[in-house]
Design a protein around this motif. Structure first.
Motif, mmCIF file in Angstrom:
data_model
loop_
_atom_site.group_PDB
_atom_site.id
_atom_site.type_symbol
_atom_site.label_atom_id
_atom_site.label_comp_id
_atom_site.label_asym_id
_atom_site.label_seq_id
_atom_site.Cartn_x
_atom_site.Cartn_y
_atom_site.Cartn_z
ATOM 1 N N ALA A 32 0.834 -1.197 0.001
ATOM 2 C CA ALA A 32 0.134 -0.025 0.045
ATOM 3 C C ALA A 32 0.974 1.275 0.115
ATOM 4 O O ALA A 32 0.533 2.119 -0.672
ATOM 5 N N VAL A 33 1.904 1.356 0.829
ATOM 6 C CA VAL A 33 2.624 2.390 0.764
ATOM 7 C C VAL A 33 3.636 2.632 -0.493
ATOM 8 O O VAL A 33 3.419 3.762 -0.981
ATOM 9 N N ALA A 34 3.944 1.683 -1.276
ATOM 10 C CA ALA A 34 4.522 1.731 -2.521
ATOM 11 C C ALA A 34 3.721 2.053 -3.619
ATOM 12 O O ALA A 34 3.768 3.090 -4.561
ATOM 13 N N LEU A 35 2.288 1.641 -3.434
ATOM 14 C CA LEU A 35 1.270 2.152 -4.498
ATOM 15 C C LEU A 35 0.987 3.737 -4.111
ATOM 16 O O LEU A 35 0.923 4.490 -5.171
ATOM 17 N N ALA A 36 0.744 3.967 -2.963
ATOM 18 C CA ALA A 36 0.590 5.439 -2.660
ATOM 19 C C ALA A 36 1.626 6.458 -3.309
ATOM 20 O O ALA A 36 1.400 7.571 -3.615
ATOM 21 N N ARG A 37 3.122 5.871 -2.997
ATOM 22 C CA ARG A 37 4.314 6.690 -3.603
ATOM 23 C C ARG A 37 4.034 6.783 -4.981
ATOM 24 O O ARG A 37 4.125 7.719 -5.803
ATOM 25 N N ARG A 38 3.638 5.807 -5.839
ATOM 26 C CA ARG A 38 3.465 5.905 -7.280
ATOM 27 C C ARG A 38 2.511 6.923 -7.615
ATOM 28 O O ARG A 38 2.506 7.379 -8.660
ATOM 29 N N MET A 39 1.302 6.740 -7.089
ATOM 30 C CA MET A 39 0.131 7.554 -7.109
ATOM 31 C C MET A 39 0.613 9.236 -6.892
ATOM 32 O O MET A 39 0.243 10.011 -7.820
ATOM 33 N N ARG A 40 1.536 9.458 -6.027
ATOM 34 C CA ARG A 40 1.811 10.746 -5.826
ATOM 35 C C ARG A 40 2.852 11.238 -6.942
ATOM 36 O O ARG A 40 2.897 12.468 -7.095
ATOM 37 N N THR A 41 3.552 10.396 -7.548
ATOM 38 C CA THR A 41 4.634 10.851 -8.685
ATOM 39 C C THR A 41 4.062 10.888 -9.918
ATOM 40 O O THR A 41 4.771 10.957 -11.062
ATOM 41 N N GLN A 42 2.855 10.620 -10.136
ATOM 42 C CA GLN A 42 2.057 10.644 -11.505
ATOM 43 C C GLN A 42 2.176 12.189 -12.088
ATOM 44 O O GLN A 42 2.550 13.052 -11.411
ATOM 45 N N ARG A 43 1.993 12.274 -13.238
ATOM 46 C CA ARG A 43 2.028 13.884 -14.012
ATOM 47 C C ARG A 43 1.183 14.664 -13.034
ATOM 48 O O ARG A 43 1.484 15.929 -12.765
ATOM 49 N N ILE A 44 -0.198 14.238 -12.879
ATOM 50 C CA ILE A 44 -0.971 14.803 -12.014
ATOM 51 C C ILE A 44 -1.046 14.067 -10.673
ATOM 52 O O ILE A 44 -1.785 12.923 -10.589
ATOM 53 N N PRO A 45 -0.496 14.647 -9.528
ATOM 54 C CA PRO A 45 -0.509 13.549 -8.261
ATOM 55 C C PRO A 45 -1.715 13.302 -7.851
ATOM 56 O O PRO A 45 -2.726 13.986 -7.813
ATOM 57 N N ILE A 46 -1.825 11.919 -7.423
ATOM 58 C CA ILE A 46 -3.146 11.611 -6.728
ATOM 59 C C ILE A 46 -2.829 11.564 -5.149
ATOM 60 O O ILE A 46 -1.720 10.460 -4.980
ATOM 61 N N LEU A 47 -3.302 12.282 -4.380
ATOM 62 C CA LEU A 47 -2.914 12.162 -3.025
ATOM 63 C C LEU A 47 -3.680 11.168 -2.288
ATOM 64 O O LEU A 47 -5.320 11.053 -2.471
ATOM 65 N N SER A 48 -3.474 10.453 -1.252
ATOM 66 C CA SER A 48 -4.134 9.229 -0.731
ATOM 67 C C SER A 48 -3.482 9.319 0.606
ATOM 68 O O SER A 48 -2.871 9.920 1.171
ATOM 69 N N ARG A 49 -4.423 8.279 1.246
ATOM 70 C CA ARG A 49 -3.951 8.050 2.735
ATOM 71 C C ARG A 49 -3.988 6.375 2.995
ATOM 72 O O ARG A 49 -4.855 5.859 2.022
ATOM 73 N N ILE A 50 -3.235 5.933 3.774
ATOM 74 C CA ILE A 50 -2.811 4.515 3.996
ATOM 75 C C ILE A 50 -4.023 4.076 5.299
ATOM 76 O O ILE A 50 -3.804 4.596 6.227
ATOM 77 N N LYS A 51 -4.683 3.074 4.955
ATOM 78 C CA LYS A 51 -5.438 2.347 6.161
ATOM 79 C C LYS A 51 -5.294 0.970 6.098
ATOM 80 O O LYS A 51 -5.809 0.482 5.514
ATOM 81 N N GLY A 52 -4.270 0.582 6.984
ATOM 82 C CA GLY A 52 -3.954 -0.952 6.914
ATOM 83 C C GLY A 52 -3.422 -1.283 5.844
ATOM 84 O O GLY A 52 -2.202 -0.589 5.223
ATOM 85 N N ASN A 53 -3.913 -2.218 5.068
ATOM 86 C CA ASN A 53 -3.388 -2.396 3.459
ATOM 87 C C ASN A 53 -4.181 -1.936 2.523
ATOM 88 O O ASN A 53 -4.232 -2.177 1.519
ATOM 89 N N GLU A 54 -5.001 -0.722 2.805
ATOM 90 C CA GLU A 54 -5.686 -0.096 1.609
ATOM 91 C C GLU A 54 -5.237 1.169 1.507
ATOM 92 O O GLU A 54 -4.669 1.846 2.529
ATOM 93 N N VAL A 55 -5.091 1.435 0.290
ATOM 94 C CA VAL A 55 -4.807 2.994 -0.139
ATOM 95 C C VAL A 55 -6.171 3.630 -0.450
ATOM 96 O O VAL A 55 -7.034 3.217 -1.277
ATOM 97 N N ARG A 56 -6.652 4.853 0.213
ATOM 98 C CA ARG A 56 -7.739 5.357 -0.028
ATOM 99 C C ARG A 56 -7.597 6.812 -0.701
ATOM 100 O O ARG A 56 -6.871 7.825 -0.003
ATOM 101 N N VAL A 57 -8.430 6.996 -1.636
ATOM 102 C CA VAL A 57 -8.550 8.584 -2.244
ATOM 103 C C VAL A 57 -9.935 8.956 -1.950
ATOM 104 O O VAL A 57 -10.876 8.413 -2.542
ATOM 105 N N ASN A 58 -9.926 10.041 -0.861
ATOM 106 C CA ASN A 58 -11.114 10.490 -0.460
ATOM 107 C C ASN A 58 -11.792 11.234 -1.616
ATOM 108 O O ASN A 58 -10.986 12.364 -2.169
#
Length: 81
Positions: A32-58
């Motif tokens: 989940a941490v690795a996925l959230a990192r990849r999401m943040r590094t997109q051309r348009i960053p996707i900000l998320s938070r991690i809850k256990g083993n889930e990546v959540r985009v509110n």
């Protein structure tokens, strides 16, 4: 998934508001941490938070005209797994 969004921000966030989030379940919290990192590094960053083993985009702060950018960014990240 049902979620909560904080009203305010940083140290001023003092109340939660019911919201909804895109929840992506990963195999582990490390994944989940690795996925959230990849999401943040997109051309348009996707900000998320991690809850256990889930990546959540509110979705509370995603405006209707941003839906296609969010969808495209998620497809780009998830399509490379």
């Amino acid at each position: 998934a049902d979620d909560l969004a904080a009203i305010g921000g940083g140290s001023f966030a003092c109340q939660d508001l019911p919201s909804i989030a895109v929840a992506i379940r990963c195999g582990s919290e490390e994944d989940a941490v690795a996925l959230a990192r990849r999401m943040r590094t997109q051309r348009i960053p996707i900000l998320s938070r991690i809850k256990g083993n889930e990546v959540r985009v509110n979705l509370r702060s995603v405006l209707p005209y941003e839906d296609s950018d969010l969808s495209g960014g998620l497809n780009a990240v998830l399509g490379n797994l």
